[in-house]
Design a protein around this motif. Sequence first.
Motif, PDB file in Angstrom:
ATOM      1  N   HIS A 266       0.824  -1.213   0.000  1.00  0.00           N
ATOM      2  CA  HIS A 266       0.000   0.000   0.000  1.00  0.00           C
ATOM      3  C   HIS A 266       0.857   1.261   0.000  1.00  0.00           C
ATOM      4  CE1 HIS A 266      -2.700  -3.179   1.408  1.00  0.00           C
ATOM      5  NE2 HIS A 266      -3.680  -2.448   0.922  1.00  0.00           N
ATOM      6  N   PHE A 267       2.042   1.182   0.602  1.00  0.00           N
ATOM      7  CA  PHE A 267       3.107   2.179   0.497  1.00  0.00           C
ATOM      8  C   PHE A 267       2.793   3.517   1.167  1.00  0.00           C
ATOM      9  CE2 PHE A 267       5.491   5.424  -2.031  1.00  0.00           C
ATOM     10  CZ  PHE A 267       6.757   5.090  -1.584  1.00  0.00           C
ATOM     11  N   ILE A 268       1.741   4.193   0.739  1.00  0.00           N
ATOM     12  CA  ILE A 268       1.421   5.523   1.257  1.00  0.00           C
ATOM     13  C   ILE A 268       0.295   5.400   2.284  1.00  0.00           C
ATOM     14  CG2 ILE A 268      -0.155   5.999  -0.683  1.00  0.00           C
ATOM     15  CD1 ILE A 268       2.079   8.647   0.939  1.00  0.00           C
ATOM     16  N   HIS A 269       0.494   5.974   3.464  1.00  0.00           N
ATOM     17  CA  HIS A 269      -0.443   5.755   4.567  1.00  0.00           C
ATOM     18  C   HIS A 269      -0.827   7.075   5.245  1.00  0.00           C
ATOM     19  CE1 HIS A 269       0.492   1.425   4.475  1.00  0.00           C
ATOM     20  NE2 HIS A 269       1.755   1.807   4.283  1.00  0.00           N
ATOM     21  N   ALA A 270      -2.110   7.269   5.455  1.00  0.00           N
ATOM     22  CA  ALA A 270      -2.588   8.405   6.253  1.00  0.00           C
ATOM     23  C   ALA A 270      -2.498   8.045   7.722  1.00  0.00           C
ATOM     24  CB  ALA A 270      -4.028   8.743   5.881  1.00  0.00           C
ATOM     25  N   SER A 271      -2.118   8.994   8.545  1.00  0.00           N
ATOM     26  CA  SER A 271      -1.995   8.736   9.976  1.00  0.00           C
ATOM     27  C   SER A 271      -3.369   8.520  10.611  1.00  0.00           C
ATOM     28  CB  SER A 271      -1.302   9.910  10.667  1.00  0.00           C
ATOM     29  OG  SER A 271      -2.141  11.047  10.697  1.00  0.00           O
ATOM     30  N   ASP A 272      -3.364   7.903  11.769  1.00  0.00           N
ATOM     31  CA  ASP A 272      -4.605   7.677  12.514  1.00  0.00           C
ATOM     32  C   ASP A 272      -5.350   8.987  12.734  1.00  0.00           C
ATOM     33  OD1 ASP A 272      -3.574   5.143  12.656  1.00  0.00           O
ATOM     34  OD2 ASP A 272      -3.435   5.066  14.830  1.00  0.00           O
ATOM     35  N   GLU A 273      -4.588  10.051  12.929  1.00  0.00           N
ATOM     36  CA  GLU A 273      -5.204  11.345  13.234  1.00  0.00           C
ATOM     37  C   GLU A 273      -6.149  11.791  12.124  1.00  0.00           C
ATOM     38  OE1 GLU A 273      -3.768  15.705  14.946  1.00  0.00           O
ATOM     39  OE2 GLU A 273      -2.298  14.139  14.485  1.00  0.00           O
ATOM     40  N   GLY A 279     -13.739  11.099  11.218  1.00  0.00           N
ATOM     41  CA  GLY A 279     -14.810  10.270  11.770  1.00  0.00           C
ATOM     42  C   GLY A 279     -14.976   8.965  11.023  1.00  0.00           C
ATOM     43  N   ARG A 280     -13.898   8.444  10.455  1.00  0.00           N
ATOM     44  CA  ARG A 280     -13.970   7.206   9.680  1.00  0.00           C
ATOM     45  C   ARG A 280     -13.329   6.050  10.431  1.00  0.00           C
ATOM     46  NH1 ARG A 280     -12.737   8.630   3.334  1.00  0.00           N
ATOM     47  NH2 ARG A 280     -14.331  10.267   3.096  1.00  0.00           N
ATOM     48  N   ASP A 281     -13.748   4.843  10.073  1.00  0.00           N
ATOM     49  CA  ASP A 281     -13.168   3.646  10.663  1.00  0.00           C
ATOM     50  C   ASP A 281     -11.706   3.529  10.248  1.00  0.00           C
ATOM     51  OD1 ASP A 281     -15.588   2.981  11.805  1.00  0.00           O
ATOM     52  OD2 ASP A 281     -16.161   1.602  10.178  1.00  0.00           O
ATOM     53  N   LEU A 282     -10.902   3.002  11.143  1.00  0.00           N
ATOM     54  CA  LEU A 282      -9.500   2.760  10.826  1.00  0.00           C
ATOM     55  C   LEU A 282      -9.386   1.620   9.819  1.00  0.00           C
ATOM     56  CD1 LEU A 282      -8.123   2.821  14.468  1.00  0.00           C
ATOM     57  CD2 LEU A 282      -7.800   4.614  12.759  1.00  0.00           C
ATOM     58  N   PRO A 283      -8.366   1.654   8.954  1.00  0.00           N
ATOM     59  CA  PRO A 283      -8.159   0.534   8.024  1.00  0.00           C
ATOM     60  C   PRO A 283      -7.886  -0.762   8.784  1.00  0.00           C
ATOM     61  CG  PRO A 283      -6.874   2.456   7.357  1.00  0.00           C
ATOM     62  CD  PRO A 283      -7.409   2.749   8.726  1.00  0.00           C
ATOM     63  N   GLU A 284      -8.157  -1.875   8.140  1.00  0.00           N
ATOM     64  CA  GLU A 284      -7.844  -3.169   8.734  1.00  0.00           C
ATOM     65  C   GLU A 284      -6.333  -3.360   8.746  1.00  0.00           C
ATOM     66  OE1 GLU A 284      -8.858  -3.671   4.366  1.00  0.00           O
ATOM     67  OE2 GLU A 284      -9.636  -2.564   6.107  1.00  0.00           O
ATOM     68  N   ALA A 285      -5.867  -4.266   9.600  1.00  0.00           N
ATOM     69  CA  ALA A 285      -4.429  -4.441   9.829  1.00  0.00           C
ATOM     70  C   ALA A 285      -3.659  -4.722   8.539  1.00  0.00           C
ATOM     71  CB  ALA A 285      -4.201  -5.562  10.838  1.00  0.00           C
ATOM     72  N   GLU A 286      -4.266  -5.466   7.610  1.00  0.00           N
ATOM     73  CA  GLU A 286      -3.558  -5.873   6.399  1.00  0.00           C
ATOM     74  C   GLU A 286      -3.134  -4.683   5.544  1.00  0.00           C
ATOM     75  OE1 GLU A 286      -6.449  -7.085   7.437  1.00  0.00           O
ATOM     76  OE2 GLU A 286      -5.726  -9.041   8.172  1.00  0.00           O
ATOM     77  N   ARG A 287      -3.803  -3.570   5.693  1.00  0.00           N
ATOM     78  CA  ARG A 287      -3.512  -2.412   4.847  1.00  0.00           C
ATOM     79  C   ARG A 287      -2.326  -1.598   5.360  1.00  0.00           C
ATOM     80  NH1 ARG A 287      -9.018   0.581   4.199  1.00  0.00           N
ATOM     81  NH2 ARG A 287      -7.617   2.263   3.549  1.00  0.00           N
ATOM     82  N   GLY A 297       2.379   7.496  14.123  1.00  0.00           N
ATOM     83  CA  GLY A 297       0.949   7.405  14.413  1.00  0.00           C
ATOM     84  C   GLY A 297       0.153   6.780  13.289  1.00  0.00           C
ATOM     85  N   VAL A 298       0.771   5.909  12.526  1.00  0.00           N
ATOM     86  CA  VAL A 298       0.097   5.229  11.419  1.00  0.00           C
ATOM     87  C   VAL A 298      -0.169   3.785  11.833  1.00  0.00           C
ATOM     88  CG1 VAL A 298       0.283   4.453   9.028  1.00  0.00           C
ATOM     89  CG2 VAL A 298       1.140   6.706   9.681  1.00  0.00           C
ATOM     90  N   GLY A 299      -1.412   3.472  12.136  1.00  0.00           N
ATOM     91  CA  GLY A 299      -1.792   2.110  12.495  1.00  0.00           C
ATOM     92  C   GLY A 299      -1.644   1.789  13.969  1.00  0.00           C
ATOM     93  N   MET A 300      -1.249   2.746  14.774  1.00  0.00           N
ATOM     94  CA  MET A 300      -1.023   2.450  16.184  1.00  0.00           C
ATOM     95  C   MET A 300      -2.314   2.052  16.894  1.00  0.00           C
ATOM     96  SD  MET A 300       1.042   4.654  19.038  1.00  0.00           S
ATOM     97  CE  MET A 300       2.621   4.219  18.321  1.00  0.00           C
TER      98      MET A 300
END
Length: 456
Positions: A266-273, A279-287, A297-300
């Motif tokens: 996936h390479f490019i990741h938006a932070s949890d913030e 107000g969106r659900d966090l991505p699943e772990a595989e992403r 703070g990406v996926g924490m």
Amino acid sequence: MKRKAQGHKIAGVAPGSIGEELELEPGDRVLSINGNEIEDVFDYEYYVDSPSLLMVVQKADGEEWELDIENEYEDLGITFENSLMSEYKSCCNRCIFCFIDQMPPGMRETLYFKDDDSRLSFLQGNYITLTNMKEKDVDRIIKFHLSPINISVHTTNPELRCKMLNNRFAGKALGMMDRLFAAGTPMNGQIVLCKGINDGEELERTIGDLVNYIPVMESVSVVPVGLTQYREGLYPLEPFAKEDAEQAIDFIERWQKKIVKKHGIHFIHASDEFYLLAGRDLPEAERYDGFLQLENGVGMLRLLMDEAAEALEGQTDDGKKETLSLATGLLAADHIRQCLQQITRRFPGREVYLYPVVNTFFGEKITVTGLLTGQDLAAQLQGKPLGSRLLLSSAVFRSGEEVFLDDWTKADLERALQVPIHIVKSSGQDLVDAVLGRPARKESMPFSGYEPRTAP
């Protein structure tokens, strides 16, 4: 002028080590190894990694010893006064988004030091801008096979990068990534996104350029700029609103779909913030491709929740009863609440009060746990039911110590609140252990306490 002492001063020698056998002592100085002067810890580790060494040491009385060492790749058992074996390199940029420039006055001096030292990228995972590096530094990284190097890219537009970093060499420094790529040196990237500056078309350009470094560049994070209330006289920056966060996520996820189809990551990741602000659900772990960007703070939060759920699998109620409390920043509060609900459903005898704490010290726009202060915790928890103990993430304390950013100590807060404080040193597994009163595990990461990466 006092002459600078030569070599590197030994601070300690481990009992039973090769160093002790050689009669090395604290106060001795290592001058060279195999004819090579030692600049820092990387030189030392590289040259000492040999079956035979000729080490020149200066004893405390000035006498020089030449030591022929057969070490069979064992550690020599010596430590130095400074773990880096060199002074830290301070930042030569004046970034428009620098968090340190937004610190209030009167704090301890070390909090105002801006480092941009490439060596800390390998030792501590710091992100660096490359502007402090010279070609010989790149040569050494390649020669010593150091990796990964974490790079604060922000933009691949050379002119815009010079503007954002306030450094006329910032655009040219990007060329070092080409050398690192050609050498196969693993890299990670970071983009601190500033509204109206490096978003939109500029972000499109940056991601498009960075994709060309796959697979040597393994991941890139996009985090929103952190803005405190102390910005008088600084570059005018705007906070991200919900709509802005939604647009950023949509943009990044479109890129993810293209990249994963071509490269398998996936390479490019938006932070949890960004996800929480939208107000969106966090991505699943595989992403998250193995959670390479936790420090940004990406996926924490996803990892925290998944690990907590995994830690609870097969657990049965122990029948114990306890009331306790946990304080956290506003950003992670809802996800921490979900974790606590999972725990208390499985262990109904535990009752946990959760207190989201507003950051009045830095300003209410700062919502991460890691920037909470002792005085804010004291003021907002005073008089609240805290139970038999209060849980706090280790992220709120100075590394290795029990001191908050505002110099309050854990003991100060315990006296103010009249409750024992237990430090949670890890993610999901240890959050579960902390709530259940089990011993903390030795190796773990702070949960939900990440800071916005704003400097450098």
